[in-house]
Design an enzyme around this catalytic site. Structure first.
Site, PDB file in Angstrom:
ATOM      1  N   LYS A  54       0.837  -1.202   0.000  1.00 44.05           N
ATOM      2  CA  LYS A  54       0.000   0.000   0.000  1.00 44.05           C
ATOM      3  C   LYS A  54       0.873   1.254   0.000  1.00 44.05           C
ATOM      4  O   LYS A  54       0.578   2.237  -0.684  1.00 44.05           O
ATOM      5  CB  LYS A  54      -0.916   0.008   1.237  1.00 44.05           C
ATOM      6  CG  LYS A  54      -2.044  -1.015   1.119  1.00 44.05           C
ATOM      7  CD  LYS A  54      -2.775  -1.266   2.433  1.00 44.05           C
ATOM      8  CE  LYS A  54      -3.838  -2.345   2.221  1.00 44.05           C
ATOM      9  NZ  LYS A  54      -4.489  -2.771   3.465  1.00 44.05           N
ATOM     10  N   GLN A  98      -5.019  -1.552   9.654  1.00 44.52           N
ATOM     11  CA  GLN A  98      -4.866  -2.880   9.054  1.00 44.52           C
ATOM     12  C   GLN A  98      -5.505  -3.930   9.961  1.00 44.52           C
ATOM     13  O   GLN A  98      -5.261  -3.959  11.166  1.00 44.52           O
ATOM     14  CB  GLN A  98      -3.366  -3.160   8.834  1.00 44.52           C
ATOM     15  CG  GLN A  98      -3.049  -4.451   8.118  1.00 44.52           C
ATOM     16  CD  GLN A  98      -3.439  -4.447   6.648  1.00 44.52           C
ATOM     17  OE1 GLN A  98      -3.639  -3.399   6.035  1.00 44.52           O
ATOM     18  NE2 GLN A  98      -3.561  -5.626   6.070  1.00 44.52           N
ATOM     19  N   ASP A 121     -11.373   2.765   3.875  1.00 50.34           N
ATOM     20  CA  ASP A 121     -11.703   1.338   3.775  1.00 50.34           C
ATOM     21  C   ASP A 121     -13.211   1.129   3.600  1.00 50.34           C
ATOM     22  O   ASP A 121     -13.644   0.052   3.183  1.00 50.34           O
ATOM     23  CB  ASP A 121     -11.286   0.613   5.067  1.00 50.34           C
ATOM     24  CG  ASP A 121     -10.001  -0.187   4.935  1.00 50.34           C
ATOM     25  OD1 ASP A 121      -9.698  -0.623   3.812  1.00 50.34           O
ATOM     26  OD2 ASP A 121      -9.322  -0.383   5.960  1.00 50.34           O
TER      27      ASP A 121
END
Ligand SMILES: NC(=O)C1=CN([C@@H]2O[C@H](COP(=O)(O)OP(=O)(O)OC[C@H]3O[C@@H](n4cnc5c(N)ncnc54)[C@H](OP(=O)(O)O)[C@@H]3O)[C@@H](O)[C@H]2O)C=CC1
Ligand SMILES: Nc1nc(=O)c2c([nH]1)NC[C@@H]1CN(c3ccc(C(=O)N[C@@H](CCC(=O)O)C(=O)O)cc3)C=[N+]21
Ligand SMILES: [Mg+2]
Length: 285
Positions: A54, A98, A121
């Protein structure tokens, strides 16, 4: 006849070039550099590797990324305070924690703490709700990447029977919702489904998001079907999906490889969401 490959890596590269140009334009015209904060708790090697991916992708398109690595034994309170810090930081437009998190930390409290306007997200209940009610909000990256891959290859969704195997909040449920929104007829299967093959054999579009290598075999596929393999499994040091790729590609019409399918599209949609967030800066909560 062998299936056509849905090449996520190639499409991701093309989209990242478009995003790179948009990022540059935003900087030149409005002086805004999109910023992404990634919070990584613990030292799980797979999570470390995703986060590196990422970060590298962000840098390549000109997104400023900050990765904060935190110890596995930190308290939930400390993590919430770090989220507050990035919620208030005007140079940060996207926050990603995460997953999975260690057992002492409640995932839902962490996700709910992220400002909905920085939730790239798309996991915050506000954004989940907007996805279901049809409002504007962040769409989770993996489902968004899957839809983009289907659309850009001009595959018809309306009227297709889409069968989604897996019902997690990060992949199965939102991808089913997006397919429904595009007028597919949607069936969702899970671990309690009896006779999985009965359903998968009827799928014009099959999405496998389970995390079990070899779960989807050739006899479970309708000839010509579009097969999207979300699974990421490490088997003997190799990366494989949930689909028996070699056999299924002889029966399917389209198929995503692992690696090089859904994974690179997920990261690309994260970049897209961060750019979108920066463009809307000040316009949304
Ligand atoms: N390529 C990418 O970008 C991404 C890949 N992944 C990968 O996708 C996979 C799924 O991830 P995620 O959704 O987070 O996983 P979860 O473990 O959260 O969910 C798995 C789902 O699969 C269902 N399931 C388990 N066993 C079976 C079975 N035998 N038959 C049918 N359904 C079953 C479960 O059912 P139940 O609900 O009943 O327990 C559950 O709904 C993993 O391999 C993950 O690594 C995930 C995110 C992004
Ligand atoms: N808050 C949060 N958001 C996520 O989006 C999230 C997460 N947590 N936790 C873990 C899962 C998994 N995930 C992947 C992203 C990229 C690849 C990817 O790029 N895969 C490459 C291969 C990478 C490799 O070689 O290891 C590919 O499929 O080609 C895979 C999986 C995002 N997830
Ligand atoms: Mg994602």
């Amino acid at each position: 006849m062998s299936a056509q490959i849905l090449d996520g890596k190639q499409l991701a590269a093309a989209l990242r070039e478009e995003i790179r140009r948009d990022v540059e334009e935003l900087r030149a015209k409005r002086g805004i550099v999109p910023g992404l904060a990634v919070l990584l708790v613990g030292d799980d090697p797979a999570s470390q590797s995703y986060v590196r991916g990422k970060q590298k992708a962000s840098t390549e398109v000109g997104i400023h990324s900050v990765v904060e690595r935190l110890p596995a034994d930190l308290s939930e309170q400390t993590l919430l305070e770090r989220i507050d810090h990035y919620n208030e930081d005007p140079s940060i437009h996207g926050i990603l924690v995460q997953l999975p998190l260690p057992p002492q930390i409640a995932e839902d409290r962490v996700i709910t703490r992220i400002s909905p306007g920085k939730d790239v997200d798309g996991f915050h209940p506000w954004n989940v709700g907007r996805l279901y009610s049809g409002g504007e909000g962040f769409v989770p990256c993996t489902p968004a990447g899957i839809l983009e891959m289907i659309r850009r290859n001009r595959i018809e969704i309306a009227g297709a029977h889409a069968v989604v195997v897996g019902r997690s909040g990060i992949v199965g449920k939102p991808v089913a919702q997006l397919l429904l929104r595009e007028n597919a007829t949607v069936t969702i299967c899970h671990s309690k489904t009896k006779d999985l093959g009965f359903y998968t054999k009827q799928a014009d579009i099959l999405v496998a998001a389970v995390g079990r290598p070899g779960l989807i075999t050739a006899d479970m596929i309708k000839p010509g079907a579009v097969v999207i393999d979300v699974g990421i499994n490490r088997v003997d040091g190799r990366l494989v999906g949930d689909v028996d790729f070699e056999a299924v590609k002889e029966r399917a019409g389209w198929i995503t490889p692992v690696p090089g399918g859904v994974g690179p599209m997920t990261i690309t949609m994260l970049l897209y969401n961060t750019l979108w967030s920066a463009k809307r800066m000040g316009n949304v909560q």
